[in-house]
Design an enzyme around this catalytic site. Structure first.
Site, mmCIF file in Angstrom:
data_model
loop_
_atom_site.group_PDB
_atom_site.id
_atom_site.type_symbol
_atom_site.label_atom_id
_atom_site.label_comp_id
_atom_site.label_asym_id
_atom_site.label_seq_id
_atom_site.Cartn_x
_atom_site.Cartn_y
_atom_site.Cartn_z
ATOM 1 N N LYS A 93 0.815 -1.227 0.000
ATOM 2 C CA LYS A 93 0.000 0.000 0.000
ATOM 3 C C LYS A 93 0.849 1.278 0.000
ATOM 4 O O LYS A 93 0.465 2.288 -0.564
ATOM 5 C CB LYS A 93 -0.932 0.021 1.212
ATOM 6 C CG LYS A 93 -1.971 -1.091 1.199
ATOM 7 C CD LYS A 93 -3.254 -0.601 0.612
ATOM 8 C CE LYS A 93 -4.304 -1.694 0.384
ATOM 9 N NZ LYS A 93 -4.319 -2.832 1.252
ATOM 10 N N GLU A 115 -9.945 6.562 2.615
ATOM 11 C CA GLU A 115 -10.711 5.497 3.241
ATOM 12 C C GLU A 115 -9.746 4.414 3.693
ATOM 13 O O GLU A 115 -8.652 4.294 3.141
ATOM 14 C CB GLU A 115 -11.682 4.894 2.213
ATOM 15 C CG GLU A 115 -11.065 3.868 1.240
ATOM 16 C CD GLU A 115 -10.038 4.444 0.260
ATOM 17 O OE1 GLU A 115 -10.012 5.669 0.091
ATOM 18 O OE2 GLU A 115 -9.265 3.656 -0.318
ATOM 19 N N SER A 382 2.014 -9.708 -0.670
ATOM 20 C CA SER A 382 1.621 -8.292 -0.593
ATOM 21 C C SER A 382 1.778 -7.662 0.782
ATOM 22 O O SER A 382 1.850 -6.441 0.899
ATOM 23 C CB SER A 382 0.186 -8.126 -1.083
ATOM 24 O OG SER A 382 -0.692 -8.971 -0.357
HETATM 25 C C1 LIG Z 1 -5.124 -4.019 1.101
HETATM 26 C C2 LIG Z 1 -4.378 -5.278 0.919
HETATM 27 C C3 LIG Z 1 -4.678 -6.172 -0.132
HETATM 28 C C4 LIG Z 1 -5.819 -5.988 -1.079
HETATM 29 O O1 LIG Z 1 -5.765 -4.835 -1.874
HETATM 30 P P1 LIG Z 1 -5.407 -4.883 -3.407
HETATM 31 O O2 LIG Z 1 -5.746 -3.513 -3.887
HETATM 32 O O3 LIG Z 1 -6.236 -5.943 -4.047
HETATM 33 O O4 LIG Z 1 -3.963 -5.186 -3.521
HETATM 34 C C5 LIG Z 1 -3.883 -7.309 -0.278
HETATM 35 N N1 LIG Z 1 -2.880 -7.566 0.573
HETATM 36 C C6 LIG Z 1 -2.569 -6.747 1.599
HETATM 37 C C7 LIG Z 1 -1.448 -7.107 2.500
HETATM 38 C C8 LIG Z 1 -3.309 -5.572 1.816
HETATM 39 O O5 LIG Z 1 -2.997 -4.756 2.835
#
Ligand SMILES: *Cc1c(COP(=O)(O)O)cnc(C)c1O
Length: 400
Positions: A93, A115, A382
């Site tokens: 993010k 948000e 992620s």
């Molecule tokens: C917010 C988040 C997601 C999902 O958001 P995307 O916009 O689909 O990437 C996935 N993994 C983590 C660790 C997140 O914080």
């Protein structure tokens, strides 16, 4: 210029998806944003500032780690993890929060609104606002405030103000509605820092481009080490930003298969999931046309996932386009399976993943088992799992 780099088209569409479905009062602000972004993108100073802070603030490039123990346990294809969990604040993010924070500053905006669902985007925005000296207001559903209290505290420590949202299901969808409402009233001095590849044009493009650093680094890293492109790219899909960030730089390399993993929650046959692409219908939500979870009357349905970041009834329009054109394949993984993925990675590699990418890990393990050993799979890790320890403990702490 590749085909996908020309998308969205001049009207903000990816095929039939995307667009700008907003109240008239917001159109000038979106136009202003589009123009300011185009100028920033063409300005080498802006690009250099972004690159510099990516390196020294976020800690990029993140490693592309060969998960040898995981691969050996499955006994087949080679699995590489793109370590976004090692980025500052613990998830991908921050890439987008930094890029848009710099843009807000350049546009002379002093007040940033955003948000957040799970709180990861709120934390990333609050961190960047603190660093850039911008006022930061985060809208968060009351339900999410309860589920993710450590992140609420982190946002406050970083100097952000958290505004609880008590309408609707009191989750992410309602927090976005509230942020849009704030923006309509304060459009002159406020910058809306949207957290995924959703919302009206130009957001899906801007967020994609800032997140594309994930795929660009992956491409350089895999070519340097393996002298070839990967066979598969796999990522979880909530709004879709970490997935598009990994996929997009490989768009024109047709030998590279894209797989997006949605949340099947308690099962696609139940009404407790968040699989917009797997079982949704085309409609308009939060200013964009895309696949959505809606009932026969067009009402948005409540969603569920054990991973708070996947708990959203829509998905970015570019993913709908990739689905429709067959460029990407989308699958769904349940809460129970995601917990298996969570434990599998923790035990084999000593890496506790966030519950969102744990969905992608589970799917990767299933896929890899049936592939020959010369195949290369990149999974986008992620985020890290620290934020999810309570949820996992509730789900199975007694058994651990
Ligand atoms: C917010 C988040 C997601 C999902 O958001 P995307 O916009 O689909 O990437 C996935 N993994 C983590 C660790 C997140 O914080």
């Amino acid at each position: 210029m590749t085909a996908s780099r020309r998308l969205p088209d001049g009207r903000g569409y990816f095929g039939q998806f995307g667009g700008m479905f907003v109240p008239e009062t917001l159109m000038p602000a979106l136009k202003e944003l589009e123009l300011a972004y185009a100028k920033a993108q063409a300005d080498p100073d802006f690009q250099q500032q972004f690159q510099h802070l990516c390196r020294h603030y976020i800690g990029r490039p993140t490693p592309l780690y060969a998960a040898k123990q995981l691969s050996a346990k499955i006994g087949a294809a080679t699995i590489l993890l793109k370590r976004e969990d090692l980025a500052h604040t613990g998830a991908h993010k921050i890439n987008n929060a930094l890029g848009q924070g710099l843009l807000a500053k350049r546009m002379g905006k002093k007040r940033v609104i955003a948000e957040t669902g799970a709180g990861q985007h709120g934390v990333a925005v609050a961190a960047v606002c603190a660093m850039l000296g911008l006022k930061c207001i985060i809208y968060m559903g009351e339900e999410d405030i309860k589920r993710q209290s450590p992140n609420v505290f982190r946002i406050k420590l970083l100097g952000g103000e958290v505004r609880p949202v008590s309408s609707g299901s009191r989750t992410l969808k309602d927090a976005i509605n509230e942020t849009i409402r704030d923006w309509v009233s304060n459009v002159n001095d406020s910058y809306y820092l949207l957290g995924s590849v959703v919302g009206p044009y130009p957001y899906p493009m801007i967020v994609r481009n800032f997140q594309s650093i994930i795929g660009q680094e992956t491409k350089e890293q895999i070519l340097a080490t393996y002298q070839r492109l990967p066979d598969y790219l796999i990522a979880c899909v909530g709004g879709g930003s970490n997935a598009i960030g990994l996929f997009h730089p490989f768009f024109s390399q047709k030998s590279v298969k894209f797989i997006g993993v949605e949340a099947a929650g308690k099962g696609l046959a139940t009404d407790k999931h968040a699989a917009s692409l797997a079982v949704g219908k085309v409609g308009v939500l939060h200013g964009t046309k895309s696949y959505l979870l809606q009932d026969d009357n067009g009402q948005i349905m409540p969603t569920h996932s054990i991973a708070p970041g996947l708990d959203y009834p829509g998905v970015g329009p570019e993913h709908s386009y990739y689905k429709e054109t067959g460029r990407a394949t989308y699958v769904a993984v349940s809460d129970t399976q995601a917990l298996e993925g969570f434990k599998l990675l923790s035990h084999t590699e000593g890496i506790i993943p966030a519950l969102e990418p744990a969905h992608a890990i589970y799917y990767t393990a299933e896929l890899a088992a049936g592939l020959p050993s010369d195949k290369l799979i990149v999974v986008n890790l992620s985020g890290r799992g620290d934020k999810d320890l309570d949820i996992v403990y509730q789900a199975e702490g007694r058994e651990l």
